[in-house]
Design an enzyme around this catalytic site. Structure first.
Site, PDB file in Angstrom:
ATOM      1  CG  ASP A  34       7.853   7.431   1.610  1.00 38.26           C
ATOM      2  OD1 ASP A  34       8.360   8.583   1.972  1.00 38.26           O
ATOM      3  OD2 ASP A  34       6.408   7.328   1.492  1.00 38.26           O
ATOM      4  CG  ASN A  90      11.353  17.441   1.046  1.00 35.50           C
ATOM      5  OD1 ASN A  90      11.725  17.855   0.018  1.00 35.50           O
ATOM      6  ND2 ASN A  90      10.564  16.223   0.883  1.00 35.50           N
ATOM      7  CD  GLN A  97      11.653  18.377   7.718  1.00 37.58           C
ATOM      8  OE1 GLN A  97      12.092  19.605   7.872  1.00 37.58           O
ATOM      9  NE2 GLN A  97      12.404  17.377   8.830  1.00 37.58           N
ATOM     10  CB  VAL A  99       8.129  13.308   9.336  1.00 44.91           C
ATOM     11  CG1 VAL A  99       8.485  12.439  10.815  1.00 44.91           C
ATOM     12  CG2 VAL A  99       6.924  12.510   8.841  1.00 44.91           C
ATOM     13  CG  HIS A 103      12.629  11.931   6.481  1.00 42.92           C
ATOM     14  ND1 HIS A 103      12.230  12.933   7.543  1.00 42.92           N
ATOM     15  CD2 HIS A 103      12.021  12.325   5.324  1.00 42.92           C
ATOM     16  CE1 HIS A 103      11.590  13.811   7.159  1.00 42.92           C
ATOM     17  NE2 HIS A 103      11.371  13.095   5.619  1.00 42.92           N
TER      18      HIS A 103
HETATM   19  P1  AMP Z   1       8.704  14.370   4.177  1.00 46.24           P
HETATM   20  O1  AMP Z   1       7.472  15.226   3.760  1.00 46.24           O
HETATM   21  O2  AMP Z   1       9.857  15.025   3.387  1.00 46.24           O
HETATM   22  O3  AMP Z   1       8.782  14.884   5.668  1.00 46.24           O
HETATM   23  O4  AMP Z   1       8.602  12.950   4.182  1.00 46.24           O
HETATM   24  C1  AMP Z   1       8.035  12.021   5.167  1.00 46.24           C
HETATM   25  C2  AMP Z   1       7.700  10.911   4.168  1.00 46.24           C
HETATM   26  O5  AMP Z   1       7.305   9.891   5.258  1.00 46.24           O
HETATM   27  C3  AMP Z   1       6.581  11.080   3.391  1.00 46.24           C
HETATM   28  O6  AMP Z   1       7.201  10.775   2.031  1.00 46.24           O
HETATM   29  C4  AMP Z   1       5.566   9.669   3.710  1.00 46.24           C
HETATM   30  O7  AMP Z   1       5.117   9.052   2.640  1.00 46.24           O
HETATM   31  C5  AMP Z   1       6.358   9.118   4.730  1.00 46.24           C
HETATM   32  N1  AMP Z   1       5.783   8.449   5.743  1.00 46.24           N
HETATM   33  C6  AMP Z   1       4.934   8.791   6.653  1.00 46.24           C
HETATM   34  N2  AMP Z   1       4.536   7.772   7.339  1.00 46.24           N
HETATM   35  C7  AMP Z   1       5.167   6.810   7.126  1.00 46.24           C
HETATM   36  C8  AMP Z   1       5.121   5.499   7.751  1.00 46.24           C
HETATM   37  N3  AMP Z   1       4.529   5.138   8.837  1.00 46.24           N
HETATM   38  N4  AMP Z   1       6.025   4.523   6.963  1.00 46.24           N
HETATM   39  C9  AMP Z   1       6.823   4.913   6.125  1.00 46.24           C
HETATM   40  N5  AMP Z   1       7.022   6.132   5.521  1.00 46.24           N
HETATM   41  C10 AMP Z   1       6.010   7.037   5.917  1.00 46.24           C
END
Ligand code: AMP
Length: 117
Positions: A34, A90, A97, A99, A103
């Site tokens: 992350d 999430n 969430q 993204v 994941h």
């Molecule tokens: P969520 O908020 O549960 O959707 O988790 C998305 C996660 O993706 C967050 O913890 C971010 O820090 C992580 N994230 C966003 N962009 C990137 C990236 N380019 N590479 C790795 N992790 C990322």
């Protein structure tokens, strides 16, 4: 839906169009650190194919859903989170969430409070 959705950040990571610190790969999953770690171990395990959430993945492709969980446990072991770790999916904006590509957060390497915030 296969990866390749140019609007989806994690599809772009799977396709190699966005760099990531990859720690593990399997036929149907990719695991990478992350970018904003919340614990000493904080790795994301994603399906290579695009599915919006854990529930949608499990309904559409239970085999890959199981592989995501298996890979999450393997990451925790490889990262030395032997004392305990947490796997978090999430789901939805209210749960944080950000993204919309399934994941698993694999968190460990420190004491993890309960209940989560
Ligand atoms: P969520 O908020 O549960 O959707 O988790 C998305 C996660 O993706 C967050 O913890 C971010 O820090 C992580 N994230 C966003 N962009 C990137 C990236 N380019 N590479 C790795 N992790 C990322």
């Amino acid at each position: 839906m296969p990866a390749g959705d140019t609007d989806c950040l994690f599809c772009r990571i799977v396709d190699g169009d966005v760099p990531a610190d990859v720690v593990r790969e399997s036929e149907r999953t990719l695991a990478f650190r992350d970018i904003n770690p919340q614990a000493p171990v904080h790795v994301l395990v994603v399906s290579r194919e695009h599915h919006a959430s854990a529930g949608e993945l499990a309904a559409a492709d239970p085999h890959t859903a199981a592989e995501v969980l298996r890979e999450a446990a393997a990451v925790a072991g490889a990262e030395g989170a032997d004392a305990g770790y947490r796997i978090v999916f999430n789901t939805g904006a209210a749960a944080g969430q950000s993204v919309p590509h399934v994941h698993a957060h694999v968190l460990g390497g420190r004491s993890l409070g309960w209940p989560p915030g």
